[in-house]
Design a protein around this motif. Structure first.
Motif, PDB file in Angstrom:
ATOM      1  N   PRO A 148      -6.111   1.807 -15.528  1.00  0.00           N
ATOM      2  CA  PRO A 148      -4.663   2.010 -17.103  1.00  0.00           C
ATOM      3  C   PRO A 148      -3.980   2.990 -16.393  1.00  0.00           C
ATOM      4  O   PRO A 148      -2.308   2.029 -17.008  1.00  0.00           O
ATOM      5  N   ARG A 149      -4.359   3.831 -15.940  1.00  0.00           N
ATOM      6  CA  ARG A 149      -2.745   4.461 -15.288  1.00  0.00           C
ATOM      7  C   ARG A 149      -1.824   4.164 -14.419  1.00  0.00           C
ATOM      8  O   ARG A 149      -0.631   4.378 -14.346  1.00  0.00           O
ATOM      9  N   LEU A 150      -2.210   2.734 -14.306  1.00  0.00           N
ATOM     10  CA  LEU A 150      -1.185   2.045 -13.563  1.00  0.00           C
ATOM     11  C   LEU A 150      -0.975   0.954 -14.309  1.00  0.00           C
ATOM     12  O   LEU A 150      -0.099   0.801 -13.801  1.00  0.00           O
ATOM     13  N   THR A 151      -1.676  -0.244 -14.832  1.00  0.00           N
ATOM     14  CA  THR A 151      -1.181  -1.190 -15.450  1.00  0.00           C
ATOM     15  C   THR A 151      -0.539  -0.668 -16.690  1.00  0.00           C
ATOM     16  O   THR A 151       0.266  -1.360 -17.172  1.00  0.00           O
ATOM     17  N   GLY A 152      -0.173   0.036 -17.102  1.00  0.00           N
ATOM     18  CA  GLY A 152       0.370   0.550 -17.407  1.00  0.00           C
ATOM     19  C   GLY A 152       1.605   0.460 -17.913  1.00  0.00           C
ATOM     20  O   GLY A 152       3.206   1.126 -18.658  1.00  0.00           O
ATOM     21  N   GLY A 153       2.562   0.960 -16.625  1.00  0.00           N
ATOM     22  CA  GLY A 153       3.445   1.105 -16.169  1.00  0.00           C
ATOM     23  C   GLY A 153       3.428  -0.487 -15.067  1.00  0.00           C
ATOM     24  O   GLY A 153       3.166  -0.909 -15.009  1.00  0.00           O
ATOM     25  N   GLY A 154       5.237  -0.411 -14.904  1.00  0.00           N
ATOM     26  CA  GLY A 154       5.722  -0.712 -13.863  1.00  0.00           C
ATOM     27  C   GLY A 154       5.328  -0.373 -12.028  1.00  0.00           C
ATOM     28  O   GLY A 154       4.718  -0.232 -11.546  1.00  0.00           O
ATOM     29  N   ALA A 155       6.455  -1.314 -10.967  1.00  0.00           N
ATOM     30  CA  ALA A 155       6.275  -0.908 -10.008  1.00  0.00           C
ATOM     31  C   ALA A 155       6.319   0.281  -9.522  1.00  0.00           C
ATOM     32  O   ALA A 155       5.396   1.248  -9.186  1.00  0.00           O
ATOM     33  N   ASP A 156       7.163   1.631 -10.666  1.00  0.00           N
ATOM     34  CA  ASP A 156       7.290   2.594  -9.977  1.00  0.00           C
ATOM     35  C   ASP A 156       6.245   3.482 -10.150  1.00  0.00           C
ATOM     36  O   ASP A 156       5.842   4.592  -9.752  1.00  0.00           O
ATOM     37  N   ARG A 157       5.155   2.555 -11.517  1.00  0.00           N
ATOM     38  CA  ARG A 157       3.845   3.745 -11.360  1.00  0.00           C
ATOM     39  C   ARG A 157       3.748   3.491  -9.985  1.00  0.00           C
ATOM     40  O   ARG A 157       2.380   4.476  -9.889  1.00  0.00           O
ATOM     41  N   ALA A 158       3.203   2.143  -9.514  1.00  0.00           N
ATOM     42  CA  ALA A 158       2.064   1.715  -9.262  1.00  0.00           C
ATOM     43  C   ALA A 158       2.842   2.765  -7.447  1.00  0.00           C
ATOM     44  O   ALA A 158       2.275   3.758  -7.001  1.00  0.00           O
ATOM     45  N   ALA A 159       4.197   3.403  -7.869  1.00  0.00           N
ATOM     46  CA  ALA A 159       4.766   4.318  -6.395  1.00  0.00           C
ATOM     47  C   ALA A 159       4.376   5.852  -6.649  1.00  0.00           C
ATOM     48  O   ALA A 159       3.819   6.670  -5.328  1.00  0.00           O
ATOM     49  N   GLN A 160       4.271   6.267  -7.355  1.00  0.00           N
ATOM     50  CA  GLN A 160       3.808   7.233  -7.917  1.00  0.00           C
ATOM     51  C   GLN A 160       2.956   7.441  -7.675  1.00  0.00           C
ATOM     52  O   GLN A 160       1.921   8.647  -7.238  1.00  0.00           O
ATOM     53  N   LEU A 161       1.672   6.349  -8.061  1.00  0.00           N
ATOM     54  CA  LEU A 161       0.479   7.019  -7.292  1.00  0.00           C
ATOM     55  C   LEU A 161       0.108   6.999  -6.545  1.00  0.00           C
ATOM     56  O   LEU A 161      -0.963   7.831  -5.802  1.00  0.00           O
ATOM     57  N   VAL A 162       0.651   5.979  -5.267  1.00  0.00           N
ATOM     58  CA  VAL A 162       0.363   7.135  -4.092  1.00  0.00           C
ATOM     59  C   VAL A 162       0.878   7.995  -3.747  1.00  0.00           C
ATOM     60  O   VAL A 162       0.403   8.491  -3.115  1.00  0.00           O
ATOM     61  N   VAL A 163       1.978   8.870  -3.837  1.00  0.00           N
ATOM     62  CA  VAL A 163       2.325   9.450  -3.816  1.00  0.00           C
ATOM     63  C   VAL A 163       1.718  10.830  -4.293  1.00  0.00           C
ATOM     64  O   VAL A 163       1.449  11.583  -3.714  1.00  0.00           O
ATOM     65  N   ASP A 164       1.605  10.368  -5.536  1.00  0.00           N
ATOM     66  CA  ASP A 164       0.402  11.542  -5.695  1.00  0.00           C
ATOM     67  C   ASP A 164      -1.065  11.792  -4.743  1.00  0.00           C
ATOM     68  O   ASP A 164      -1.521  12.694  -4.114  1.00  0.00           O
ATOM     69  N   PHE A 165      -0.703  10.076  -4.407  1.00  0.00           N
ATOM     70  CA  PHE A 165      -2.572  10.389  -3.664  1.00  0.00           C
ATOM     71  C   PHE A 165      -1.952  10.771  -2.183  1.00  0.00           C
ATOM     72  O   PHE A 165      -3.709  11.871  -2.022  1.00  0.00           O
ATOM     73  N   VAL A 166      -0.686  10.732  -1.574  1.00  0.00           N
ATOM     74  CA  VAL A 166      -0.847  10.683  -0.244  1.00  0.00           C
ATOM     75  C   VAL A 166      -0.808  12.789  -0.304  1.00  0.00           C
ATOM     76  O   VAL A 166      -1.049  13.565   0.729  1.00  0.00           O
ATOM     77  N   ILE A 167      -0.130  12.921  -1.227  1.00  0.00           N
ATOM     78  CA  ILE A 167       0.099  14.598  -1.671  1.00  0.00           C
ATOM     79  C   ILE A 167      -1.240  15.616  -2.202  1.00  0.00           C
ATOM     80  O   ILE A 167      -2.076  16.417  -1.755  1.00  0.00           O
ATOM     81  N   ASP A 168      -2.548  14.698  -2.226  1.00  0.00           N
ATOM     82  CA  ASP A 168      -3.619  15.438  -2.701  1.00  0.00           C
ATOM     83  C   ASP A 168      -4.373  15.339  -1.536  1.00  0.00           C
ATOM     84  O   ASP A 168      -5.519  16.451  -0.719  1.00  0.00           O
ATOM     85  N   THR A 169      -4.316  15.031  -0.583  1.00  0.00           N
ATOM     86  CA  THR A 169      -4.595  14.544   1.108  1.00  0.00           C
ATOM     87  C   THR A 169      -3.917  15.640   1.339  1.00  0.00           C
ATOM     88  O   THR A 169      -4.667  16.858   2.156  1.00  0.00           O
ATOM     89  N   THR A 170      -2.926  16.163   1.198  1.00  0.00           N
ATOM     90  CA  THR A 170      -1.929  17.582   1.939  1.00  0.00           C
ATOM     91  C   THR A 170      -3.128  18.690   1.241  1.00  0.00           C
ATOM     92  O   THR A 170      -3.193  18.835   1.449  1.00  0.00           O
ATOM     93  N   VAL A 171      -3.169  18.635   0.019  1.00  0.00           N
ATOM     94  CA  VAL A 171      -4.068  19.284  -0.621  1.00  0.00           C
ATOM     95  C   VAL A 171      -5.066  19.538  -0.109  1.00  0.00           C
ATOM     96  O   VAL A 171      -5.507  21.181   0.348  1.00  0.00           O
ATOM     97  N   THR A 172      -6.011  18.544   0.256  1.00  0.00           N
ATOM     98  CA  THR A 172      -7.316  19.078   0.467  1.00  0.00           C
ATOM     99  C   THR A 172      -6.809  19.849   1.658  1.00  0.00           C
ATOM    100  O   THR A 172      -8.431  20.189   2.825  1.00  0.00           O
ATOM    101  N   THR A 173      -5.881  18.781   2.852  1.00  0.00           N
ATOM    102  CA  THR A 173      -6.643  19.924   4.003  1.00  0.00           C
ATOM    103  C   THR A 173      -5.662  21.107   3.860  1.00  0.00           C
ATOM    104  O   THR A 173      -5.940  22.400   4.653  1.00  0.00           O
TER     105      THR A 173
END
Length: 326
Positions: A134-159
């Protein structure tokens, strides 16, 4: 697009309903053309292909824009070409005290976001988007881009957390009052280099996130709130990396100070023992000169001068002991 596999590398949806997944480029394009209100994401390898060039022409991207997306090692940035946003990010991970970066590029159009990332990181992004629900399908392509950015930053947080844990381990070694070992100093140097490299990523990433927020089309309150959370995370990470760099510098300085203090103690001990040894040597050298001395050539003289040597050594030993030189 990349061929399908165990993990779906593309997905199309309308509202909260997924209408297709794991389609290749032409098939996915047909779905989007037939459903004007559909959105989609797709993962593609970071390599120049005829399909990517064809997609670039459809979106109005020139060869220079494509080369910018595929060039390795570029700084994080956002650019707008013909209404299509091009994003460059770096996902950094720590392995054996070395920092490794995965290039992640995104082509964000009205209906679709194309993520260019090599495996295995591309597979991880695909797995995340597939499970987003639902976090993705509730929005459009921008929501997917947002999730990717968040995922990349989460990798940096872990590092960053891994670097902080390693820095804390080095600090714990100093609590006993002993300087770092040779291996510890080399470890601290490797960590310091990794933190320096990480700072070159976190600073421009803040600019990328802020620019994505500023250039994002009209979005709902949930999306805006999520963007604000991402901005806060990037700022916290940047502050943590700066504090980590300062902390590692302090560890270096503390270890050097302990080294100097231990060297001073060693020099005091050497000086004290040298003085204790020098006193009997001075007495025997003086008595051994070819001149007449009291009790010379007698057993009494031997014991007298032996007692003088022992007494001088004991006096010096007690004196240096009180001054904690030995």
């Amino acid at each position: 697009m990349a061929a399908g596999g165990p993990i779906a590398l593309s997905e199309a949806w309308i509202g909260s309903r997924v209408i297709a997944h794991d389609l290749q480029g032409d098939d996915l394009a047909d779905v989007l053309q037939q459903n004007g209100d559909a959105s989609a994401w797709a993962i593609a390898p970071r390599e120049e292909t005829a399909e990517l060039r064809r997609l670039a022409k459809i979106l109005g991207l020139d060869d220079y824009a494509v080369d910018e997306l595929l060039a390795p090692g570029h700084r994080c940035r956002v650019s707008d070409v013909a209404g299509t946003r091009l994003v460059r990010l770096l996902a950094v991970e720590l392995k054996n005290r070395e920092l490794f970066a995965d290039d992640v590029s995104m082509i964000i159009a009205d209906q679709v976001v194309i993520i260019l990332a090599d495996d295995p990181y591309g597979q991880r992004i695909a797995r995340m988007l597939t499970a987003a629900g639902p976090r993705l399908t509730g929005g459009g392509a921008d929501r997917a881009a947002q999730l990717v950015v968040d995922f990349v930053i989460d990798t940096t947080v872990t590092t960053t957390e891994q670097l902080e844990a390693a820095s804390d381990d080095l600090a714990d070694q100093l609590f006993g009052g002993q300087p770092l070992t040779r291996e510890g100093k080399l470890d601290a140097f490797r960590l310091r280099r990794a933190v320096t490299q990480l700072r070159r990523v976190t600073a421009p990433t803040q600019d990328v996130v802020q620019e994505l927020v500023d250039t994002a089309p009209g979005s709902d309150e949930v999306t805006d709130r999520h963007w604000n959370k991402i901005i806060d995370r990037t700022q916290r990470v940047a502050l943590s990396v700066t504090a980590l760099a300062d902390g590692l510098t302090t560890i270096f300085d503390t270890s050097l100070s302990l080294d100097n203090a231990r060297l001073d103690d060693v020099m005091k001990k050497l000086t004290g023992w040298a003085a204790i040894i020098a006193a009997p040597t001075l007495i025997t050298g003086f008595v051994g000169m070819n001149v007449d001395f009291w009790f010379q050539g007698s057993s009494v003289g031997f014991y007298v001068y032996l007692a003088v040597m022992l007494a001088s050594a004991v006096v010096l030993y007690v004196l240096f002991k009180r001054k904690t030189w030995i």
